[in-house]
Design a protein around this motif. Structure first.
Motif, PDB file in Angstrom:
ATOM      1  N   ARG A 253      36.510  20.680   6.377  1.00  0.00           N
ATOM      2  CA  ARG A 253      36.184  19.786   5.265  1.00  0.00           C
ATOM      3  C   ARG A 253      34.791  20.089   4.716  1.00  0.00           C
ATOM      4  O   ARG A 253      34.581  20.097   3.499  1.00  0.00           O
ATOM      5  CB  ARG A 253      36.278  18.344   5.740  1.00  0.00           C
ATOM      6  N   ILE A 254      33.838  20.329   5.616  1.00  0.00           N
ATOM      7  CA  ILE A 254      32.504  20.721   5.150  1.00  0.00           C
ATOM      8  C   ILE A 254      32.570  22.071   4.444  1.00  0.00           C
ATOM      9  O   ILE A 254      31.934  22.284   3.405  1.00  0.00           O
ATOM     10  CB  ILE A 254      31.530  20.770   6.339  1.00  0.00           C
ATOM     11  N   GLY A 255      33.356  22.981   5.006  1.00  0.00           N
ATOM     12  CA  GLY A 255      33.444  24.326   4.446  1.00  0.00           C
ATOM     13  C   GLY A 255      34.017  24.359   3.047  1.00  0.00           C
ATOM     14  O   GLY A 255      33.553  25.126   2.190  1.00  0.00           O
ATOM     15  N   VAL A 256      35.020  23.538   2.761  1.00  0.00           N
ATOM     16  CA  VAL A 256      35.608  23.570   1.421  1.00  0.00           C
ATOM     17  C   VAL A 256      34.630  23.035   0.384  1.00  0.00           C
ATOM     18  O   VAL A 256      34.583  23.523  -0.758  1.00  0.00           O
ATOM     19  CB  VAL A 256      36.937  22.791   1.391  1.00  0.00           C
ATOM     20  N   GLY A 257      33.824  22.054   0.761  1.00  0.00           N
ATOM     21  CA  GLY A 257      32.808  21.563  -0.163  1.00  0.00           C
ATOM     22  C   GLY A 257      31.754  22.614  -0.451  1.00  0.00           C
ATOM     23  O   GLY A 257      31.357  22.821  -1.614  1.00  0.00           O
ATOM     24  N   LEU A 258      31.307  23.311   0.589  1.00  0.00           N
ATOM     25  CA  LEU A 258      30.323  24.374   0.397  1.00  0.00           C
ATOM     26  C   LEU A 258      30.908  25.531  -0.409  1.00  0.00           C
ATOM     27  O   LEU A 258      30.196  26.171  -1.190  1.00  0.00           O
ATOM     28  CB  LEU A 258      29.824  24.872   1.755  1.00  0.00           C
ATOM     29  N   SER A 259      32.190  25.808  -0.217  1.00  0.00           N
ATOM     30  CA  SER A 259      32.834  26.880  -0.987  1.00  0.00           C
ATOM     31  C   SER A 259      32.809  26.582  -2.474  1.00  0.00           C
ATOM     32  O   SER A 259      32.523  27.466  -3.296  1.00  0.00           O
ATOM     33  CB  SER A 259      34.286  27.057  -0.520  1.00  0.00           C
ATOM     34  N   TRP A 260      33.114  25.344  -2.826  1.00  0.00           N
ATOM     35  CA  TRP A 260      33.135  24.971  -4.234  1.00  0.00           C
ATOM     36  C   TRP A 260      31.729  25.009  -4.832  1.00  0.00           C
ATOM     37  O   TRP A 260      31.538  25.425  -5.974  1.00  0.00           O
ATOM     38  CB  TRP A 260      33.762  23.599  -4.385  1.00  0.00           C
TER      39      TRP A 260
ATOM     40  N   LEU B 212      35.291  16.336 -10.103  1.00  0.00           N
ATOM     41  CA  LEU B 212      36.642  15.852  -9.821  1.00  0.00           C
ATOM     42  C   LEU B 212      37.414  16.841  -8.953  1.00  0.00           C
ATOM     43  O   LEU B 212      38.107  16.441  -8.013  1.00  0.00           O
ATOM     44  CB  LEU B 212      37.392  15.606 -11.136  1.00  0.00           C
ATOM     45  N   VAL B 213      37.300  18.131  -9.262  1.00  0.00           N
ATOM     46  CA  VAL B 213      38.003  19.135  -8.461  1.00  0.00           C
ATOM     47  C   VAL B 213      37.444  19.169  -7.043  1.00  0.00           C
ATOM     48  O   VAL B 213      38.204  19.254  -6.066  1.00  0.00           O
ATOM     49  CB  VAL B 213      37.901  20.521  -9.126  1.00  0.00           C
ATOM     50  N   GLY B 214      36.130  19.095  -6.894  1.00  0.00           N
ATOM     51  CA  GLY B 214      35.547  19.054  -5.560  1.00  0.00           C
ATOM     52  C   GLY B 214      36.013  17.846  -4.763  1.00  0.00           C
ATOM     53  O   GLY B 214      36.287  17.952  -3.559  1.00  0.00           O
ATOM     54  N   PHE B 215      36.120  16.706  -5.434  1.00  0.00           N
ATOM     55  CA  PHE B 215      36.608  15.494  -4.771  1.00  0.00           C
ATOM     56  C   PHE B 215      38.053  15.674  -4.303  1.00  0.00           C
ATOM     57  O   PHE B 215      38.404  15.310  -3.174  1.00  0.00           O
ATOM     58  CB  PHE B 215      36.512  14.316  -5.736  1.00  0.00           C
ATOM     59  N   VAL B 216      38.880  16.270  -5.157  1.00  0.00           N
ATOM     60  CA  VAL B 216      40.288  16.487  -4.795  1.00  0.00           C
ATOM     61  C   VAL B 216      40.404  17.455  -3.623  1.00  0.00           C
ATOM     62  O   VAL B 216      41.201  17.237  -2.696  1.00  0.00           O
ATOM     63  CB  VAL B 216      41.074  16.996  -6.019  1.00  0.00           C
TER      64      VAL B 216
ATOM     65  N   SER C  87      38.233  29.991 -10.861  1.00  0.00           N
ATOM     66  CA  SER C  87      37.321  29.638  -9.775  1.00  0.00           C
ATOM     67  C   SER C  87      38.089  29.230  -8.517  1.00  0.00           C
ATOM     68  O   SER C  87      37.713  29.599  -7.399  1.00  0.00           O
ATOM     69  CB  SER C  87      36.395  28.506 -10.216  1.00  0.00           C
ATOM     70  N   LEU C  88      39.168  28.472  -8.703  1.00  0.00           N
ATOM     71  CA  LEU C  88      39.953  28.026  -7.553  1.00  0.00           C
ATOM     72  C   LEU C  88      40.625  29.202  -6.849  1.00  0.00           C
ATOM     73  O   LEU C  88      40.778  29.178  -5.614  1.00  0.00           O
ATOM     74  CB  LEU C  88      41.003  27.014  -8.011  1.00  0.00           C
ATOM     75  N   GLN C  89      41.020  30.220  -7.588  1.00  0.00           N
ATOM     76  CA  GLN C  89      41.616  31.399  -6.956  1.00  0.00           C
ATOM     77  C   GLN C  89      40.604  32.096  -6.054  1.00  0.00           C
ATOM     78  O   GLN C  89      40.929  32.502  -4.929  1.00  0.00           O
ATOM     79  CB  GLN C  89      42.132  32.355  -8.017  1.00  0.00           C
ATOM     80  N   ARG C  90      39.377  32.230  -6.535  1.00  0.00           N
ATOM     81  CA  ARG C  90      38.347  32.849  -5.704  1.00  0.00           C
ATOM     82  C   ARG C  90      38.053  31.989  -4.475  1.00  0.00           C
ATOM     83  O   ARG C  90      37.889  32.502  -3.365  1.00  0.00           O
ATOM     84  CB  ARG C  90      37.067  33.048  -6.527  1.00  0.00           C
ATOM     85  N   VAL C  91      37.974  30.674  -4.682  1.00  0.00           N
ATOM     86  CA  VAL C  91      37.702  29.775  -3.572  1.00  0.00           C
ATOM     87  C   VAL C  91      38.829  29.824  -2.545  1.00  0.00           C
ATOM     88  O   VAL C  91      38.576  29.839  -1.332  1.00  0.00           O
ATOM     89  CB  VAL C  91      37.498  28.336  -4.088  1.00  0.00           C
ATOM     90  N   ALA C  92      40.065  29.854  -3.005  1.00  0.00           N
ATOM     91  CA  ALA C  92      41.204  29.870  -2.081  1.00  0.00           C
ATOM     92  C   ALA C  92      41.164  31.103  -1.183  1.00  0.00           C
ATOM     93  O   ALA C  92      41.377  31.006   0.040  1.00  0.00           O
ATOM     94  CB  ALA C  92      42.511  29.824  -2.868  1.00  0.00           C
ATOM     95  N   LEU C  93      40.871  32.259  -1.766  1.00  0.00           N
ATOM     96  CA  LEU C  93      40.852  33.486  -0.966  1.00  0.00           C
ATOM     97  C   LEU C  93      39.660  33.505  -0.012  1.00  0.00           C
ATOM     98  O   LEU C  93      39.812  33.758   1.191  1.00  0.00           O
ATOM     99  CB  LEU C  93      40.815  34.697  -1.897  1.00  0.00           C
TER     100      LEU C  93
END
Length: 289
Positions: free
Chosen positions: A219-226, A266-270, A98-104
């Protein structure tokens, strides 16, 4: 032994504390600060777990108690990178997928969002033409884009990345454009006086001045991505934390779902704290930062 009397009214020099006496005080102060920061959330967490245990430990409860969740998911906890073939993988692999997809998807959204935000913020014509379109598109729910992306890409992996991109790009665009429009006029005047070209103005004036706004959007965008990837993976299948949750539901493994939700939180918080920390480093020394 003779002593030299101090003259009346003369200041008495203050004695410096020995270094050996300063360290215990500093260590005690650090421990006190850590305790004040950690103790309240730990107490609230303990209270919530106690209430949860009392409500769900009785026979016939719809949800498992925390003790039951720990018992049912112990193998998942101690073997996060187990691989039994196919989609039967540990939670560590699910989260990494999931993190790989989110990163890209998030990286593409950051590049496109900042570029479009600069364009809209700098150009009045671009603002009048694009801002209404952005305001309409940003209200579309993330999962509503999934059928369109599946029809276009014909594959689940690029479709999920597109959903992340289209979800995260709007707050980045909007916050960047606001930051560009709020650059102080004095900065623009200085750029004219020292005759900065377009590239120099972008790197030396525009980006540093708008950085606090840009990182607010990031910061808003990374939360929405997750949020978007967890929802999208429930539908596209394959390896990923979203599909793991949906598969656990279909198999009535409620304890696995609860553990996965804890990991998702936890991952979203990090991720949020990581972007915020980078933002503080970048905006240090700027007027708004």
């Amino acid at each position: 032994m003779s002593t030299i009397p101090l003259s009346e009214g003369a200041p008495v020099p203050a004695r410096r504390a020995a270094p050996a006496l300063q360290w215990p005080g500093r260590a005690l102060g650090l421990l006190r600060a850590v305790a004040l920061r950690l103790l309240p959330p730990l107490l609230i967490l303990a209270l919530l777990l106690t209430v949860w245990e009392l409500l769900c430990a009785r026979p016939g409860a719809a949800l498992p108690a925390p003790s039951r969740v720990l018992q049912d998911t112990w193998e998942l906890i101690i073997h996060p990178f187990a691989d039994n073939g196919g989609n039967d993988k540990g939670l560590g692999w699910q989260l990494l997928a999931s993190l790989q997809r989110v990163a890209l998807g998030y990286a593409l959204a950051a590049v496109a969002g900042i570029a479009l935000g600069v364009l809209v913020g700098q150009s009045t014509w671009a603002q009048r033409g694009l801002d209404p379109l952005f305001q309409v598109l940003r209200t579309v729910p993330p999962l509503a884009w999934l059928p369109i992306s599946l029809a276009g890409f014909q594959q689940g992996h690029p479709s999920a990345i597109f959903v992340i991109f289209i979800t995260a790009v709007w707050p980045i665009v909007i916050n960047t454009s606001v930051g560009i429009r709020n650059i102080p006029q004095d900065y623009r005047n200085v750029a004219r006086v020292i005759r900065l070209n377009g590239v120099e103005y972008f790197w030396k004036i525009m980006l540093p001045a708008a950085a606090p706004y840009i990182f607010s959007g990031l910061r808003i965008g990374v939360g929405l991505s997750w949020l978007a990837i967890v929802a999208a993976e429930m539908l596209i299948g394959g390896v990923g934390i979203g599909f793991f949750i949906w598969d656990a539901w279909n198999s009535s493994r409620i304890s696995d779902i609860i553990l996965a939700l804890v990991y998702v939180g936890l991952v979203g918080f990090v991720l949020d704290r990581l972007v915020a920390w980078i933002g503080r480093l970048v905006t240090r020394g700027t007027a708004a930062g």
